[in-house]
Design a protein around this motif. Structure first.
Motif, PDB file in Angstrom:
ATOM      1  N   ASP A 168      -4.445   2.844 -11.126  1.00  0.00           N
ATOM      2  CA  ASP A 168      -5.516   1.466 -11.868  1.00  0.00           C
ATOM      3  C   ASP A 168      -6.028   1.233 -12.836  1.00  0.00           C
ATOM      4  OD1 ASP A 168      -4.556  -0.395  -9.367  1.00  0.00           O
ATOM      5  OD2 ASP A 168      -6.960   1.005  -8.674  1.00  0.00           O
ATOM      6  N   ASN A 197      -1.312  11.354  -8.970  1.00  0.00           N
ATOM      7  CA  ASN A 197      -0.777  11.503  -7.084  1.00  0.00           C
ATOM      8  C   ASN A 197      -0.135  11.205  -6.245  1.00  0.00           C
ATOM      9  OD1 ASN A 197      -2.879  14.420  -8.038  1.00  0.00           O
ATOM     10  ND2 ASN A 197      -4.680  12.834  -7.621  1.00  0.00           N
ATOM     11  N   GLY A 198       0.935  10.934  -6.579  1.00  0.00           N
ATOM     12  CA  GLY A 198       1.878   9.916  -5.958  1.00  0.00           C
ATOM     13  C   GLY A 198       0.878   8.388  -5.007  1.00  0.00           C
ATOM     14  N   ARG A 199      -0.284   8.013  -6.305  1.00  0.00           N
ATOM     15  CA  ARG A 199      -0.659   6.845  -5.939  1.00  0.00           C
ATOM     16  C   ARG A 199      -0.513   6.106  -7.505  1.00  0.00           C
ATOM     17  NH1 ARG A 199       0.148   8.549  -2.051  1.00  0.00           N
ATOM     18  NH2 ARG A 199      -1.847   8.831   0.236  1.00  0.00           N
ATOM     19  N   PRO A 200      -0.314   4.356  -7.350  1.00  0.00           N
ATOM     20  CA  PRO A 200      -0.705   3.679  -7.879  1.00  0.00           C
ATOM     21  C   PRO A 200      -1.694   4.338  -9.643  1.00  0.00           C
ATOM     22  CG  PRO A 200       1.098   2.072  -6.874  1.00  0.00           C
ATOM     23  CD  PRO A 200      -0.252   3.727  -6.012  1.00  0.00           C
ATOM     24  N   GLY A 247       5.524   4.065  -4.335  1.00  0.00           N
ATOM     25  CA  GLY A 247       5.856   4.869  -4.654  1.00  0.00           C
ATOM     26  C   GLY A 247       7.195   5.184  -4.728  1.00  0.00           C
ATOM     27  N   PRO A 254       1.008  -1.140  -0.319  1.00  0.00           N
ATOM     28  CA  PRO A 254      -0.149   0.040  -0.067  1.00  0.00           C
ATOM     29  C   PRO A 254       1.040   1.303   0.026  1.00  0.00           C
ATOM     30  CG  PRO A 254      -0.440  -1.000   2.301  1.00  0.00           C
ATOM     31  CD  PRO A 254       0.698  -2.005   1.179  1.00  0.00           C
ATOM     32  N   TYR A 255       2.297   0.617   0.602  1.00  0.00           N
ATOM     33  CA  TYR A 255       2.829   2.196   0.264  1.00  0.00           C
ATOM     34  C   TYR A 255       3.631   2.341  -1.347  1.00  0.00           C
ATOM     35  CZ  TYR A 255       1.852   2.243   5.177  1.00  0.00           C
ATOM     36  OH  TYR A 255       0.662   2.510   6.567  1.00  0.00           O
ATOM     37  N   TYR A 286       0.074  15.951 -11.079  1.00  0.00           N
ATOM     38  CA  TYR A 286      -0.939  15.909  -9.772  1.00  0.00           C
ATOM     39  C   TYR A 286      -1.837  16.216 -11.033  1.00  0.00           C
ATOM     40  CZ  TYR A 286       3.008  15.870  -6.843  1.00  0.00           C
ATOM     41  OH  TYR A 286       4.018  15.617  -5.868  1.00  0.00           O
ATOM     42  N   ASN A 333       1.194   7.146 -12.804  1.00  0.00           N
ATOM     43  CA  ASN A 333       2.090   7.407 -11.015  1.00  0.00           C
ATOM     44  C   ASN A 333       0.801   8.935 -10.813  1.00  0.00           C
ATOM     45  OD1 ASN A 333       2.009   8.602  -8.798  1.00  0.00           O
ATOM     46  ND2 ASN A 333       4.818   8.669  -8.312  1.00  0.00           N
TER      47      ASN A 333
END
Length: 344
Positions: free
Chosen positions: A281, A276-279, A179, A176-177, A251, A274
């Motif tokens: 989907d 907003n800093g999230r993978p 990045g 979950p982390y 972003y 990537n």
């Protein structure tokens, strides 16, 4: 007669942009490991006014110091890239650190040299202390700088694919982390640690990996394991605006609110998106299409970071991304050949 505005691609994310009498390099990875083609060397380049660095990694920053020293170009980049360049001996007056939010007038080298040599008489910009700067009325172009994001690695953690297909969907993840800190640490303690291996150990490495190790062990190639924070640059070319973002990430708020929206988008299409800093989907094709819609569907799309690489993944299949973009938006993908001049 209207002066042509042109772009050339030298592989990965390195481009030469010519507009309004300025010669601008976007990244400077010209001289590369021996297992992939090199399309131009630093010795081939005689003119450069500005160098814009997307981030400080090995396939973006190397060569900037030598090119700046040779041509007198100003290097614009994040603090990490500028620190590496400073340590490499680039004069302070040729370094411009940015973090996003800057609006920068761009001047010809002759104008900059003139104001430095005749600063008492030459019209200068009123502003903070520092090297003399020309008045903004003498600018040829301008650029807005924004923070952006590095892509993430696709596939299971710790496993590197031979190639990436932009049609492949990735959902969720085991960590979950996950990045960009994984990329920073993996590069420092994985890829770059290989350069410190004794020659006997290098002999045991896969043949297709050895040229990369030799390259990163060469002290002439200046870079960092830490990207320093991605930068993207929106160039005002007169009637056209060109946005340069070297990776598939960013972003959403910035991308949706960017003004003016670009007519031309140069964007990395490798890796997993990537946002907003999230993978992201979904597939790289879906991520790229979303970004293009947020940006108002630029007229021309130019992919980068998809050609032959010195380490895994060795290439990126872009067909799915191009098909989706052209099916769902007004944008059209312009495919560039290496070291070939294209009109913008």
């Amino acid at each position: 007669m209207v002066e042509k505005q042109t772009i050339e691609w030298f592989g990965a994310t390195t481009f030469r942009l010519r507009a309004k009498g300025l010669t601008i390099f976007l990244d400077t990875w010209l001289e590369r490991p021996s297992n992939i083609p090199t399309y131009a060397s630093i010795d081939d380049i005689d003119e450069c006014d500005y160098i814009f660095i997307s981030h400080a990694h090995f396939d973006h920053l190397p060569g900037a110091d030598r090119l700046a020293k040779k041509t007198g170009a100003t290097i614009v980049g994040n603090g990490e890239a500028v620190s590496v360049m400073r340590a490499a001996g680039v004069p302070e007056e040729q370094l411009l650190p940015v973090a996003g939010g800057e609006r920068i007038p761009l001047f010809s080298k002759s104008i900059r040299d003139e104001v430095r040599s005749q600063f008492r008489e030459f019209p200068r910009s009123r502003g903070p202390p520092g090297p003399p700067r020309p008045d903004v009325s003498k600018a040829s172009l301008s650029v807005h700088v924004y923070p952006s994001l590095h892509c993430l690695m696709p596939g299971p953690p710790g496993q590197h694919l031979d190639f990436i297909d932009t049609a492949t969907e990735y959902i969720g993840g085991s960590d979950p982390y996950a990045g960009t800190i994984d990329i920073t640490m993996g590069m420092r303690y994985g890829l770059l640690a290989a350069a410190k291996a004794p020659l006997s150990a290098r002999a045991q490495m896969p043949p297709d990996f050895r040229p990369f190790v030799e390259y990163i062990a060469d002290e002439r190639n200046k870079f960092s394991n830490f990207d320093g924070g991605q930068m993207m640059y929106n160039f005002f070319l007169g009637e056209k605006t060109l946005l340069y973002m070297s990776h598939l990430g960013g972003y959403s708020g910035i991308l949706k609110e960017l003004e003016p929206q670009p007519d031309i988008l140069v964007m990395g299409i490798a890796g997993r998106g990537n946002i907003n800093g999230r993978p992201f989907d979904g597939s790289a094709a879906q991520c790229a299409t979303n970004i293009i819609k947020w940006l108002g569907e630029p007229e021309k799309i130019i992919w980068c970071l998809h050609d032959k690489a010195p380490i895994k993944p060795f290439r990126v299949e872009t067909e799915a991304a191009a098909k989706m973009v052209e099916a769902e938006t007004r944008s059209r993908v312009l495919t560039l050949e290496h070291a070939t001049v294209y009109d913008l």
